[in-house]
Structure formats: structure tokens, C-alpha cells
Design an enzyme around this catalytic site. Structure first.
Site, PDB file in Angstrom:
ATOM      1  N   LYS A 202     -48.842  16.779 -15.576  1.00 35.22           N
ATOM      2  CA  LYS A 202     -48.829  16.839 -14.100  1.00 35.22           C
ATOM      3  C   LYS A 202     -48.898  18.301 -13.634  1.00 35.22           C
ATOM      4  O   LYS A 202     -48.570  19.223 -14.384  1.00 35.22           O
ATOM      5  CB  LYS A 202     -47.553  16.198 -13.545  1.00 35.22           C
ATOM      6  CG  LYS A 202     -46.269  17.030 -13.761  1.00 35.22           C
ATOM      7  CD  LYS A 202     -45.839  17.783 -12.532  1.00 35.22           C
ATOM      8  CE  LYS A 202     -44.993  18.998 -12.708  1.00 35.22           C
ATOM      9  NZ  LYS A 202     -44.309  19.412 -13.872  1.00 35.22           N
TER      10      LYS A 202
ATOM     11  N   LEU B 106     -46.335  21.924 -17.108  1.00 36.39           N
ATOM     12  CA  LEU B 106     -47.363  20.892 -16.928  1.00 36.39           C
ATOM     13  C   LEU B 106     -46.837  19.504 -17.316  1.00 36.39           C
ATOM     14  O   LEU B 106     -47.618  18.571 -17.513  1.00 36.39           O
ATOM     15  CB  LEU B 106     -48.622  21.236 -17.719  1.00 36.39           C
ATOM     16  CG  LEU B 106     -49.317  22.547 -17.325  1.00 36.39           C
ATOM     17  CD1 LEU B 106     -50.595  22.729 -18.130  1.00 36.39           C
ATOM     18  CD2 LEU B 106     -49.635  22.577 -15.824  1.00 36.39           C
ATOM     19  N   GLY B 107     -45.534  19.364 -17.406  1.00 36.92           N
ATOM     20  CA  GLY B 107     -44.948  18.040 -17.634  1.00 36.92           C
ATOM     21  C   GLY B 107     -45.158  17.511 -19.041  1.00 36.92           C
ATOM     22  O   GLY B 107     -45.263  16.295 -19.241  1.00 36.92           O
TER      23      GLY B 107
ATOM     24  N   ASP C  81     -41.906  14.027 -12.724  1.00 37.22           N
ATOM     25  CA  ASP C  81     -42.848  14.215 -13.835  1.00 37.22           C
ATOM     26  C   ASP C  81     -43.153  12.895 -14.543  1.00 37.22           C
ATOM     27  O   ASP C  81     -44.315  12.564 -14.782  1.00 37.22           O
ATOM     28  CB  ASP C  81     -42.285  15.214 -14.858  1.00 37.22           C
ATOM     29  CG  ASP C  81     -42.323  16.643 -14.342  1.00 37.22           C
ATOM     30  OD1 ASP C  81     -42.536  16.839 -13.130  1.00 37.22           O
ATOM     31  OD2 ASP C  81     -42.125  17.564 -15.153  1.00 37.22           O
TER      32      ASP C  81
ATOM     33  N   GLY D 206     -43.691  23.519 -22.361  1.00 39.08           N
ATOM     34  CA  GLY D 206     -42.824  24.406 -21.581  1.00 39.08           C
ATOM     35  C   GLY D 206     -43.561  25.277 -20.594  1.00 39.08           C
ATOM     36  O   GLY D 206     -43.086  26.340 -20.207  1.00 39.08           O
TER      37      GLY D 206
END
Lengths: 360, 360
Positions: A10, A118-119, A177, A115
Site C-alpha cells: 500500500k 509500503l505495507g 494496511d 520497512g
């Protein structure tokens, strides 16, 4: 038989940080996936194997060992921290809670950087939950279907389990997320309430990973401190960000009747991103690496904004339909020459999907 | 006897562009001056000489020629454009209107870059008007005073003449630049109303000239166009800018009781500048050259913002009292290596001043 589930990452299109102060934010799925393949093993093989392809780590536990680890997990639960260990705990907990202690081999691979905001952890939990539930008794799927199919009624259940996994990894996740990863498309969220937005607009973004790690908690705390020092200014800035989130939803839900209209809408979204970035800078969450990316994309007359917590992490650059592949290649080359990592991604695509492999 | 008048340049501390939309802005004098020295010549020398030291141009007109030029000026007046010619016309018109056709030599020199948004034309008109009025009949000054003295009662008259000069140069000036140059200190202006703000705070800025020329009219028009495309967002952004202007005035008028308090106020002003820059970026008036300067000063943990119209022009960097000269030298060296031009300037100093030289 093997089942593979994949779940998208995401991005935050608009409203990061402002959402902490009660304003609307807009998140979207991206067509970069984490995949989990699950193959049950014969009952006499007393092990569960977890292969994390991207980091090249393999785990193999006897069922007895897993029971020990889980009792350990119960004790450590409140202290769990983001990282490899919590990802493995989440796996063991989800696996045994959904499938019990059946021997199996589970392979995880991901197109998402870890990390980077970006989910990736949510996509991992969603894909894992979907794969596990696909083989569990209460979920009845037509296993003869071919190719990828999207979760329907069972999506809610997947999302609930994934959220529990996210809790092991993150402590207190917002649930945004995993919802975006499960259901796909675009979600507007405000004060804990999520609303699904059906985007009618094909959108592509360049996602540039600064590779600069950041301390989300400290960034959030700094914004709050700035708000208490400059309440008048910050209140208007947060209102402006909320107005951007609202305008995003209006534009992507509108039906562009022709290319001219699409192009005008893309231009408006570019301006919204530029404005949003200025506002994020003004609340103090930009970073030198982010500014370098902005400077670079500005040369190509492309609008960019940071996505997520800021202070590093990833930057989005809108790729309007009129921009050629050659231009994008040149931009990517320039950005990667700084040591950044680039992805192009479609925005607002499908959520979690499942595929059965009957060949084996 | 020779009279020398000097008048300071100006910067916009906060509120540029927003002021066009009815919000408050704050301007301040800087201790960089334009000086005009005037020496009357004997009546039988039938010429007026104008020496523009900084651009190395000298003019010499017979009184008869000046009368011709002025009749020409009357016709050309409505078409006058900013530039050397309009500066010379302003000179001839102010000179003859105030002193008539007395022969004299006038020398102009300036520490201000021309056309960079630092009010060089206003400082020129103010210094010129002050020098001329100092030798004119209606103004009674104690010519035996030594050193620089500040204009008092006669300041209003100087300001009015300077405004007329600005009209010749700029067409439709706001009157802010000449007022700041005449009266010094800080002026808040909103919807055409100017309020003098007495700053109690010693402040120093690094002023970096990008040397990038800009089209102020086009920049202003672009902001208006963006406002009509995104009224909700832009309205909140403009409100945020106005809140910054208001907070500036509150902080610089407050009495810092000790160094700790001064340092806290400096920090707040730095944050206001950072926020203001973010908001100016979000309304679309930043520029690659400005962003380069921001990137550089950010490395030194110093807050910067563009000043004036943007799209080039000058950038302000707050120099808090705790920052050493060595650090500033290093920063200036780095900025000048990009081809920029740096000035350090005290903020909110005195306005126009006059000095008589009795030695000759």
C-alpha cells in the site's frame, strides 16, 4: 496440492500525519505483491518449514519445538518489536491458530521492500492468512478454479486474521494496511473509520525508496510538538491536507469522459501531490534524501510527494499517461545513480488473491 | 557642502503572495543601503551630472537638454518600464520637481543587488528624495549635525516623493518598499493598510541571491489559477500563511527577558520560516535554485525561505545568535560555489538617514 496467496502493498496517497490529528487520509493498494505458497506435507513428517526467499533464511521446526516457541511467544507478546523475530512469531501463531499442527512447507517471497512504509508486513500477514484459510475447514473455495481469483465473502475473515498478525508485528497497528492489502483499491480513513473508495482512474506511480530508515514515533511526536508551539498555523496546514484528501477522492471517483479530461485530472492530482509535499515539509517531516528526489523529478516536470511517515522512507512520483517509457527509464537511471531504489506500480488494483496449483 | 542620504533595502519576512489574496504580510528593512550624495555646483556650470557607481555609467545633461527629456518623459510616462531608463527618468523628475534646475553632481552607489526583490529601486528613490529634500527650502534641517541622523518629521515627505519615483519605475507599486526604506523597522501590511511593528528582537539573516530572474506577474497569476482549481486547499494554505505573519509580529514584539528566551524565539522564527517555505512550495512559487539553497542550509540545520515573488530571486536564512562566524563562512563558501551571491544583513534597522559633509 499447493495454494499460493498474494497480497498487495500500500501507499498513502494523501493525509499522512494529518490522520493522527483527526483529518482524513487516503491509502491505496499497489500492484507489488507479497506471495505465500503453502504445501501440506504428509503427517509422518513432523516439521513445519518456513522459507523466506527474499532474505535467504530457512526455518524448520518440529511440531514439539513449535509448541515450546508458542508458549514463549505468549510471555513475550507485549514486548514484541518489529523485525524478523516478530514476523516469525506472527507466522507460527497464524499457522497454528488456523491450521493447527499440520506439517507443511511455506515459502514467502515479496516484491515489496521491507520497512519502507509500503505495507510489507501487512501484505505478508494477509497473504499468509489467505493461504492458510484457503486450506482450512471453515472456508469453502472452489479449488478447481484456474489462475488467480479474488477473495469475496472470505475476505473479511482473512482481514481479521491478518490484523491479529499485524498486532504481533506492530503492537498497535491502525488496521489500514491490512484492509488495503485484503480489499485492494482505495480506502479513505478518518478517526478510525474506513471508507472504501472505488477509483475509476488508471494511475501509475514511480515509487522511490530512499533506503533511509526512520523513527515513525519520533516523527509523529515532533509534529504534535510543532502543533502545540504553533497551533494557529498548524491547524490551517492540517485543514489544507484534509482538503487534499477530499479532493483526491472526488477526482479518482469521477468518470473521465475522454483523454483530455483524464489528462486534466492527472494534472490536478500532480498539483495536489506538490501541495501535499509542501505541507508535509512545513510540518517538518521531509528529509534531505526526499528533497533530492523532488529536485530530480522536478527537472522532468513530474510531481512528487513523500508517502507515509517521512524522514526517509519512500517518495511517490505521479506518472501521467502522456509520459513515455524512455523518459521514465532516464529518470529511474538518474534516481538509482544516487543509490535510491525505484519501482513503478499501478495504483488501486485488486486486493488479496489465491491460486491453486494442481500440477503437483 | 555635500549631503549624503542612505536608505535601506527590504525583505519580506512572511506573507508574500498571500498578501495578494487579502492576507497579512510582514516586511522589514535590512542594513544594506543605497546611498545618494549630492553636491550643488556653481550656477554658471550649466549641467546636472548623475554618476551611477555600481553599473559604471555617468550621465551629464545641460539644463536645456533636461527640459527636453522631461517633456519626452511626460509623453512616455504611461509606457515606462522597469530598467535603467526609468531609473534615470525618475531621477530627472524627482530632481527638477524638488530642486528645480540647479546644477549639481549626484553620485549613487548601492550595496543592494538590482532587481532581486530587495527593494533596490525603492531605496534609490528614498535616498534620492531625502538628499534632494535636505537641500530644498521647505525642509529645515540642522546642517551642523555630525554623522548620520535619522529623518523625523520630514520622513513622511520623503516617503511621498519616493513613492512618486517608484510609480515612474514600477507603474503601480504597493508603497510597501518605499515605506520600509523610509521608516525602517518592520511593517505589517494587509489589504493596503500598513501598520508599523516595533521589533524588540535583534535578528540576522543570510540573504542568498539565486541570480535567477523571475516574472512576478506570471507567478502571481499562477497562484490565482491554482486557487481557482483547488479553492478548498488553497484557502487553508493562505490562512496558514496569514497565521505565520501574525505569529512573526507577536514574537518580534515580545521582550525576550534572557538569552534562553531569545534562543527559544529564534527557534520559533526558524520553524515559521520553514513552514512558510513549505506553504510557498505548495502554492507553486519555489524554483530549483531555491531548493538547492534550502538543501544546503538544511545541512547546517538552518531554516530558510524564499523572499518576495519566488521563482528565483532571493532566499532568507535565519542566523541564530548561537551560530558561529566560522559556520556562516563555510555555508557562504558552499553557496557561492554554486554561483549564488550571499549577503548577511541585520533585520529591522533604521530607515532613511542623512549626513552633511562640511569638509568641502
Amino acid at each position: 496440492m499447493e495454494v499460493t496467496a498474494r497480497a498487495p502493498g500500500k501507499i498513502i496517497l494523501a493525509g499522512e500525519h494529518a490522520v493522527v490529528h483527526g483529518c482524513a487520509a487516503v491509502a491505496s493498494s499497489i500492484d507489488l505483491y507479497t506471495s505465500v505458497s503453502l504445501r501440506l506435507r504428509s503427517e509422518d513428517e513432523d516439521t513445519i518449514k518456513l522459507l523466506l526467499n527474499d532474505i535467504g533464511l530457512d526455518f524448520s521446526w518440529s511440531i514439539r519445538r513449535i509448541k515450546e516457541v508458542l508458549s514463549h511467544l505468549e510471555q513475550r507478546f507485549p514486548e514484541s518489536k518489529i523485525g524478523l523475530a516478530s514476523g516469525v512469531y506472527a507466522f507460527l501463531w497464524l499457522y497454528t491458530s488456523i491450521l493447527g499442527f499440520k506439517p507443511a512447507t511455506v515459502v514467502v517471497s515479496s516484491e515489496l521492500p521491507l520497512g519502507a512504509g509500503l505495507g510489507s508486513s501487512a501484505a505478508y500477514c494477509v497473504a499468509l492468512s489467505a493461504a492458510l484459510l484457503a486450506l482450512s475447514a471453515p472456508v469453502e473455495l472452489d479449488k478447481s478454479q484456474k489462475g488467480w481469483f479474488t477473495l469475496k465473502a472470505e475476505a473479511e475473515l482473512v482481514n481479521k486474521w491478518a490484523f491479529e498478525g499485524e498486532k504481533i508485528i506492530h503492537g498497535r497497528p491502525s488496521g489500514v494496511d491490512n484492509s488495503v492489502s485484503t480489499f485492494g483499491n482505495v480506502i479513505k480513513f478518518k478517526s478510525g473509520v474506513m471508507t472504501r473508495i472505488d477509483s475509476n482512474m488508471p494511475l501509475r506511480m514511480l515509487i522511490t525508496n530512499t533506503k533511509v530508515g526512520r523513527d515513525t514515533k519520533a516523527l509523529v511526536a515532533n509534529v504534535s510538538a510543532r502543533k502545540s508551539r504553533h497551533p494557529g498555523v498548524m491547524c490551517s496546514v492540517l485543514n489544507a491536507i484534509e482538503a487534499i484528501s477530499d479532493e483526491w477522492c472526488t477526482i479518482i471517483q469521477s468518470n473521465a469522459v475522454d483523454d483530455l479530461c483524464l489528462s486534466a485530472n492527472e494534472e490536478k492530482l500532480g498539483e495536489l501531490m506538490e501541495m501535499n509535499q509542501g505541507l508535509l515539509f512545513s510540518i517538518g517531516v521531509s528529509h534531505a534524501s526526499i528533497e533530492t528526489i523532488l529536485q530530480t523529478t522536478m527537472k522532468y516536470k513530474l510531481a512528487s510527494k513523500l508517502t507515509g511517515a517521512g524522514g526517509g522512507g519512500c517518495v511517490l512520483t505521479l506518472l501521467p499517461t502522456h509520459v513515455s517509457g524512455a523518459v521514465i527509464d532516464k529518470l529511474v537511471e538518474e534516481l538509482e545513480s544516487f543509490g535510491f531504489q525505484c519501482f513503478t506500480a499501478g495504483i488501486g488494483g485488486k486486493g488479496a488473491q489465491i491460486s491453486f496449483d494442481h500440477s503437483s
